[in-house]
Write a protein that holds these residues in place. Structure first.
Motif, PDB file in Angstrom:
ATOM      1  N   PRO A   1      -2.357  11.204 -19.695  1.00  0.00           N
ATOM      2  CA  PRO A   1      -2.980  10.483 -18.575  1.00  0.00           C
ATOM      3  C   PRO A   1      -2.071   9.464 -17.878  1.00  0.00           C
ATOM      4  N   VAL A   2      -0.956   9.101 -18.481  1.00  0.00           N
ATOM      5  CA  VAL A   2      -0.209   7.932 -17.988  1.00  0.00           C
ATOM      6  C   VAL A   2       0.395   8.169 -16.596  1.00  0.00           C
ATOM      7  N   ALA A   3       1.163   9.253 -16.449  1.00  0.00           N
ATOM      8  CA  ALA A   3       1.839   9.483 -15.161  1.00  0.00           C
ATOM      9  C   ALA A   3       0.839   9.638 -14.005  1.00  0.00           C
ATOM     10  N   PRO A   4      -0.218  10.456 -14.163  1.00  0.00           N
ATOM     11  CA  PRO A   4      -1.169  10.540 -13.041  1.00  0.00           C
ATOM     12  C   PRO A   4      -1.899   9.225 -12.773  1.00  0.00           C
ATOM     13  N   ALA A   5      -2.155   8.432 -13.804  1.00  0.00           N
ATOM     14  CA  ALA A   5      -2.811   7.136 -13.571  1.00  0.00           C
ATOM     15  C   ALA A   5      -1.911   6.256 -12.707  1.00  0.00           C
ATOM     16  N   ILE A   6      -0.614   6.316 -12.952  1.00  0.00           N
ATOM     17  CA  ILE A   6       0.340   5.521 -12.165  1.00  0.00           C
ATOM     18  C   ILE A   6       0.341   5.997 -10.705  1.00  0.00           C
ATOM     19  N   VAL A   7       0.403   7.307 -10.539  1.00  0.00           N
ATOM     20  CA  VAL A   7       0.455   7.867  -9.182  1.00  0.00           C
ATOM     21  C   VAL A   7      -0.856   7.588  -8.426  1.00  0.00           C
ATOM     22  N   ASN A   8      -1.971   7.688  -9.141  1.00  0.00           N
ATOM     23  CA  ASN A   8      -3.267   7.371  -8.517  1.00  0.00           C
ATOM     24  C   ASN A   8      -3.345   5.893  -8.127  1.00  0.00           C
ATOM     25  N   ALA A   9      -2.772   5.044  -8.964  1.00  0.00           N
ATOM     26  CA  ALA A   9      -2.776   3.608  -8.659  1.00  0.00           C
ATOM     27  C   ALA A   9      -1.923   3.322  -7.423  1.00  0.00           C
ATOM     28  N   ILE A  10      -0.813   4.022  -7.319  1.00  0.00           N
ATOM     29  CA  ILE A  10       0.055   3.843  -6.143  1.00  0.00           C
ATOM     30  C   ILE A  10      -0.689   4.278  -4.880  1.00  0.00           C
ATOM     31  N   TYR A  11      -1.435   5.371  -4.998  1.00  0.00           N
ATOM     32  CA  TYR A  11      -2.224   5.827  -3.846  1.00  0.00           C
ATOM     33  C   TYR A  11      -3.242   4.760  -3.451  1.00  0.00           C
ATOM     34  N   ASN A  12      -3.879   4.221  -4.487  1.00  0.00           N
ATOM     35  CA  ASN A  12      -4.891   3.192  -4.244  1.00  0.00           C
ATOM     36  C   ASN A  12      -4.279   1.950  -3.585  1.00  0.00           C
ATOM     37  N   ALA A  13      -3.032   1.657  -3.967  1.00  0.00           N
ATOM     38  CA  ALA A  13      -2.363   0.467  -3.419  1.00  0.00           C
ATOM     39  C   ALA A  13      -1.840   0.702  -2.003  1.00  0.00           C
ATOM     40  N   THR A  14      -1.410   1.946  -1.726  1.00  0.00           N
ATOM     41  CA  THR A  14      -0.649   2.178  -0.490  1.00  0.00           C
ATOM     42  C   THR A  14      -1.216   3.273   0.413  1.00  0.00           C
ATOM     43  N   GLY A  15      -2.069   4.119  -0.142  1.00  0.00           N
ATOM     44  CA  GLY A  15      -2.524   5.279   0.624  1.00  0.00           C
ATOM     45  C   GLY A  15      -1.514   6.407   0.631  1.00  0.00           C
ATOM     46  N   LYS A  16      -0.427   6.233  -0.119  1.00  0.00           N
ATOM     47  CA  LYS A  16       0.598   7.273  -0.165  1.00  0.00           C
ATOM     48  C   LYS A  16       0.463   8.078  -1.457  1.00  0.00           C
ATOM     49  N   ARG A  17       0.485   9.396  -1.312  1.00  0.00           N
ATOM     50  CA  ARG A  17       0.303  10.283  -2.459  1.00  0.00           C
ATOM     51  C   ARG A  17       1.630  10.928  -2.845  1.00  0.00           C
ATOM     52  N   TYR A  18       2.052  10.728  -4.077  1.00  0.00           N
ATOM     53  CA  TYR A  18       3.282  11.367  -4.572  1.00  0.00           C
ATOM     54  C   TYR A  18       2.910  12.566  -5.423  1.00  0.00           C
ATOM     55  N   ARG A  19       3.392  13.727  -5.011  1.00  0.00           N
ATOM     56  CA  ARG A  19       3.018  14.960  -5.717  1.00  0.00           C
ATOM     57  C   ARG A  19       4.168  15.535  -6.541  1.00  0.00           C
ATOM     58  N   THR A  20       5.291  14.864  -6.536  1.00  0.00           N
ATOM     59  CA  THR A  20       6.389  15.306  -7.399  1.00  0.00           C
ATOM     60  C   THR A  20       6.900  14.093  -8.176  1.00  0.00           C
ATOM     61  N   LEU A  21       7.418  14.372  -9.342  1.00  0.00           N
ATOM     62  CA  LEU A  21       7.996  13.325 -10.182  1.00  0.00           C
ATOM     63  C   LEU A  21       9.456  13.680 -10.421  1.00  0.00           C
ATOM     64  N   PRO A  22      10.265  12.697 -10.831  1.00  0.00           N
ATOM     65  CA  PRO A  22       9.913  11.298 -11.069  1.00  0.00           C
ATOM     66  C   PRO A  22       9.847  10.490  -9.780  1.00  0.00           C
ATOM     67  N   LEU A  23       9.215   9.329  -9.880  1.00  0.00           N
ATOM     68  CA  LEU A  23       9.051   8.480  -8.699  1.00  0.00           C
ATOM     69  C   LEU A  23      10.387   7.920  -8.215  1.00  0.00           C
ATOM     70  N   SER A  24      11.357   7.873  -9.096  1.00  0.00           N
ATOM     71  CA  SER A  24      12.681   7.378  -8.688  1.00  0.00           C
ATOM     72  C   SER A  24      13.257   8.239  -7.560  1.00  0.00           C
ATOM     73  N   GLU A  25      12.875   9.516  -7.527  1.00  0.00           N
ATOM     74  CA  GLU A  25      13.343  10.418  -6.466  1.00  0.00           C
ATOM     75  C   GLU A  25      12.786  10.029  -5.097  1.00  0.00           C
ATOM     76  N   HIS A  26      11.706   9.261  -5.092  1.00  0.00           N
ATOM     77  CA  HIS A  26      11.089   8.842  -3.834  1.00  0.00           C
ATOM     78  C   HIS A  26      11.589   7.461  -3.396  1.00  0.00           C
ATOM     79  N   GLY A  27      12.542   6.929  -4.151  1.00  0.00           N
ATOM     80  CA  GLY A  27      13.137   5.651  -3.771  1.00  0.00           C
ATOM     81  C   GLY A  27      12.232   4.444  -3.968  1.00  0.00           C
ATOM     82  N   ILE A  28      11.195   4.576  -4.801  1.00  0.00           N
ATOM     83  CA  ILE A  28      10.295   3.422  -4.943  1.00  0.00           C
ATOM     84  C   ILE A  28      10.418   2.741  -6.308  1.00  0.00           C
ATOM     85  N   VAL A  29      11.353   3.220  -7.146  1.00  0.00           N
ATOM     86  CA  VAL A  29      11.501   2.614  -8.479  1.00  0.00           C
ATOM     87  C   VAL A  29      12.648   1.603  -8.450  1.00  0.00           C
TER      88      VAL A  29
END
Lengths: 730, 151
Positions: free
Chosen positions: A702-730
């Protein structure tokens, strides 16, 4: 009692070829081999797992490998509790790899789940025999006796007999046909907080891990392996390697074409580890890169992504008609998720010390499956397994890597060739570049919502190189059990469902990593239903609870069928702990995810902030229902660790390949979560009397999707690939 | 022949000057509590104290350690002893492999900063990886050690 039986001495001797007399009892481990043991005249050893000495010392045998999950303490405490033993007399010994101990594979979060009951019985038998011995001495009935902290007590006059002083008499007692297990309220150790029995060794550098095993006159070895999987040596020049001080020999070793056989390459033998590493650095090798020599993981992911967008092999069960549901939908939602390969990277690299001599082979190694190590060593040498001894050291982490004893085969091969004890050490680069990788995955999900925002149709397509390919090279569709890790058996009540599996050819060795396919299926499902909740304009928690539906126990062939009430319960607990629904500071978001894996129920809520396009974790709340647990503090420690493991997956984890070779090499580019990234982690363990289920793995999914869902909740942005470092937000 | 002074004891050894201290300590001297994790100063499993200063033994040559006082996890310092107690109280380890390095790094932190904040701990311990993820407990244990010390 069920499963435990007297075995006649004659049969015992026939089976095990031992001559000494004494007590013999067996215990049937569900569908596994019989467990038999005999005591030797100085020690009361009523079964394979218990040895009571005259000074009171109680040696308990741990048949599962210790890799940080606290199993030595846990299993020991279960036996000791039923015996009413005093923990201060307890010493834990590690079993060698031998079928007589039943299944020893330390994976699948199954040790406590499958052998808690037998271990308790073992302890209860010993206790009952000690009571019988004391009762005989006092000439009273057993019912007039009780036990307490290593003593049998005469209830009539409170006289006491020390367990150690009963050793000789207990050896003459018949094995009981029936024993009674303790009530929960009488437990001294089970379910309580018990410190690791190995804490002193761990804090003084005294614990012997595989890499610490030493023998007189041993050699140290490294092996240069082909950068691409299953490539081979074309030619090599050893001149410079041989010139390194300490290097004694350099030679080629052939690949062993078995699932856990070695990769082969060029071995460097030296009188210390450093020289073996230096020697290898000085080798000049020309490789035949073989059929995987062109593997490019980026292109491969694209290929799978294309493939997942067309109809694939249908996987049962299918229900209703998704097509009809889709055409009647008020809204359609679809999304594609893609995750990379991962590697276990236990802090202790793979290694093994072997000594092959006089037709026998002895190994000291950190293995999760000592019996498969034994099988592989015997197969390599062409000798009987009886002539192979696998000594299981401490494991400096395992996470599935050390279930695959290819590194043991290497040590065995080199020892045979050198006619000396040889320790093979993988460098970190070897570990990251030549592993059995967690598979890469692409998923496509499509769902229909009706006008009330209810899900009416669900299509879930998944594609990933299968673990089966390690065992059957031609396998290119997922195994049933892989799909069954939460994909085609999600807990939702949806009228129309279809599951599909697309083809995926392997280009590296695929293996299991902590929580296995639950990692990506949890990511796909938990991300997607969060997207559905958003489309339906509903609160994600309530939407998910509704999707799981009414309380029910799923009809399925399973020792522990899914109970939706328990699943919803952990979600509610985690949400309550996080104060779900509260007003959050600007840039903050809460995300929830849950998963049922290894028969346990877990929900995790994460609070993140995303400020200046950088994500920061603020809190993690996890609730676990694993039924009855052995050592609460240890369970909490495992769940804290699972949260950190999940953070590594979400934030940093990626293994990529180019021209057949893994691009990462060490911790600078295969990044693991460090202390400064870890927020407070709050763990709740549900108390109930349900059967014990998994602990080591279920916390991860549950950990990784909970993080991604929280980011969506915070920003409205949905990340569908991991790791998040690839999206420049880490 | 060279002499390494480890935990107050002299060890006469034969080894190349360039051999990293880690391998000299493990393979030549035979003290295996100091661990190999990465070989490139990334993970901290090989942490030792050299004249009281925190060092990554995988990335320093044997020659650097000659004539200095080396402390490994098998050794004793005031803070190390207190930290061991705290590690036990909090039940920190899982697999235990990285804990030698974690303890040595924590002892170096307390040697320099008797009352570290969470942030101080994060910075000081960021060189040490724990794959089992015992970070929260390590942090808690360091605070516990401070409390034990001030008692």
């Amino acid at each position: 009692m069920e499963g435990i039986q007297n075995i006649s001495r004659r049969n015992f001797v026939k089976v095990f070829g031992l001559a000494s007399g004494g007590l013999i009892i067996g215990c049937q481990f569900s569908s596994e081999k019989e467990i038999v043991r005999i005591d030797d005249g100085t020690t009361f050893a009523p079964n394979l797992f218990i040895q009571l000495k005259k000074d009171g010392k109680l040696i308990l045998i741990c048949s599962r490998s210790e890799m940080g999950q606290g199993i030595r303490t846990s299993l020991g405490s279960a036996i000791a509790d039923e015996m009413d033993a005093d923990w201060k007399y307890v010493e834990i010994q590690q079993a060698t790899g031998d079928k007589k101990f039943g299944n020893q594979n330390t994976d699948g979060s199954r040790s406590v789940r499958t052998i808690l009951a037998p271990m308790r019985k073992m302890g209860a038998i010993a206790k009952q025999m000690l009571i019988a011995a004391a009762a005989k001495k006092w000439e009273i009935s057993a019912s007039e006796c009780k036990t307490e902290m290593h003593y049998v007590i005469n209830k009539n006059n409170n006289k006491k007999l020390f367990f150690g002083d009963l050793v000789e008499d207990a050896m003459k007692i018949e094995v009981p046909k029936d024993v009674t297990l303790k009530n929960k309220k009488d437990f001294n150790y089970i379910g309580k907080k018990l410190k690791s029995i190995d804490i002193k060794d761990f804090t003084h550098g005294g614990a012997t891990f595989g890499i610490d095993a030493r023998l007189p006159n041993m050699k140290f070895a490294t092996i240069a392996r082909c950068p691409s999987t299953f490539g081979s040596v074309k030619s090599f020049d050893k001149t410079k390697a041989m010139a390194v001080a300490g290097v004694e020999d350099v030679f080629e070793v052939e690949r062993v074409k078995r699932p856990f056989g070695m990769l082969g390459g060029v071995a460097v033998i030296a009188n210390n580890t450093w020289s073996a590493i230096q020697g290898r650095n000085n080798l000049e090798i020309e490789w035949d890169k073989g059929k995987n020599g062109a593997y490019d993981s980026k292109r491969y992911a694209q290929r799978l992504t294309n493939r997942i967008h067309t109809r694939a092999k249908v996987v049962p069960p299918t229900k209703g008609s998704v097509n009809k549901a889709f055409s009647n939908a008020s809204q359609i939602v679809e999304a594609t998720y893609q995750l990379p390969h991962l590697v276990h990277a236990p802090m202790e690299v793979p290694n093994a010390l072997a000594w092959v001599h006089d037709g026998k082979c002895e190994v000291w190694a950190p293995v999760q499956s000592p019996q498969s190590a034994r099988t592989e060593a015997a197969a390599y040498l062409g000798i009987n397994e009886e002539n192979v001894t696998i000594n299981v050291t401490f494991l400096g982490g395992g996470f599935g890597r050390k279930s695959k004893p290819d590194f043991v085969v290497e040590a065995v091969a080199l020892s045979k060739r050198m006619n000396a004890p040889v320790q093979v050490v993988w460098t970190r680069e070897d570990d990251i570049q030549h592993s059995y990788y967690h598979t890469t995955n692409v998923q496509y999900l499509k769902a229909s919502l009706d006008k009330n925002g209810l899900v009416t149709g669900w299509l879930h397509r998944t594609a990933f190189p299968t673990i089966n390919s390690t065992f059957m090279p031609s396998a290119n569709y997922a195994a049933g059990w892989e799909i069954g890790q939460g994909m085609n058996n999600n807990p939702f009540e949806i009228e129309n469902v279809r599951y599909e599996n697309a083809k995926a050819e392997p280009h590296v060795r695929i293996g299991w990593l902590r929580s296995v396919c639950a990692i990506f299926h949890s990511f796909g499902i938990n991300s997607f239903i969060d997207e559905l909740a958003a489309k339906a304009e509903k609160d994600p928690l309530q939407f998910k609870l509704d999707l799981i539906g009414k309380d029910r126990i799923r009809k399925e062939k399973s020792p522990h069928p899914l109970n939706t009430k328990r699943l919803k319960n952990v979600m509610k607990i985690a949400a309550k702990k996080a104060n779900w629904g509260r007003e959050l500071p600007k840039g903050h978001g809460l995300g929830i995810a849950f998963y049922y894996s290894f028969y346990s129920y877990v929900a995790t809520v994460v609070e993140v902030s995303v400020i200046n396009n950088k994500v920061k974790l603020h809190n993690v709340w996890t609730a676990l229902d694993c039924g009855m647990y052995l050592n609460k503090d240890n369970v909490i420690n495992q769940l804290e660790g699972s949260a950190v493991f999940g953070m590594s997956i979400a934030l940093h984890g990626k293994i990529t390949a180019k021209d057949g070779a893994i691009e990462q090499s060490n911790f600078h580019d295969y990044i693991l979560t460090r202390m400064h990234e870890v927020p407070p982690i709050d763990i709740t363990i549900v108390d109930n009397d349900e059967a014990p289920t998994g602990v080591g793995e279920p916390g991860v999914p549950p950990v990784a999707p909970a993080i991604v869902n929280a980011i969506y909740n915070a920003t409205g942005k949905r990340y569908r690939t991991l790791p998040l470092s690839e999206h420049g937000i880490v | 022949m060279k002499t390494l002074t480890i935990n107050g004891k002299n060890h006469n050894i034969e080894a190349h000057d360039d051999m990293p201290l880690l391998w000299a300590i493990r393979d030549i001297v035979g003290l295996t509590g100091t661990k190999y994790g990465c070989g490139v100063s990334q993970c901290g499993a090989c942490s030792i104290l050299i004249d009281g200063e925190l060092a990554k033994s995988c990335s320093l040559p044997l020659s650097y350690g000659i004539g200095k006082n080396i402390t490994t996890i098998e050794g004793k310092t005031t803070n190390l002893e207190i930290l061991r107690k705290a590690w036990s109280t909090i039940n920190v380890p899982q697999c235990g492999y990285c804990q030698s390095g974690q303890l040595i790094a924590a002892s170096a932190l307390l040697d320099n900063n008797p009352n570290p904040t969470d942030e101080d701990i994060d910075i000081a311990m960021s060189g040490n990886i724990c794959r089992c993820g015992t970070y929260s407990r390590i942090k808690k244990a360091i605070h516990t050690a401070v409390k034990l010390k001030n008692k």
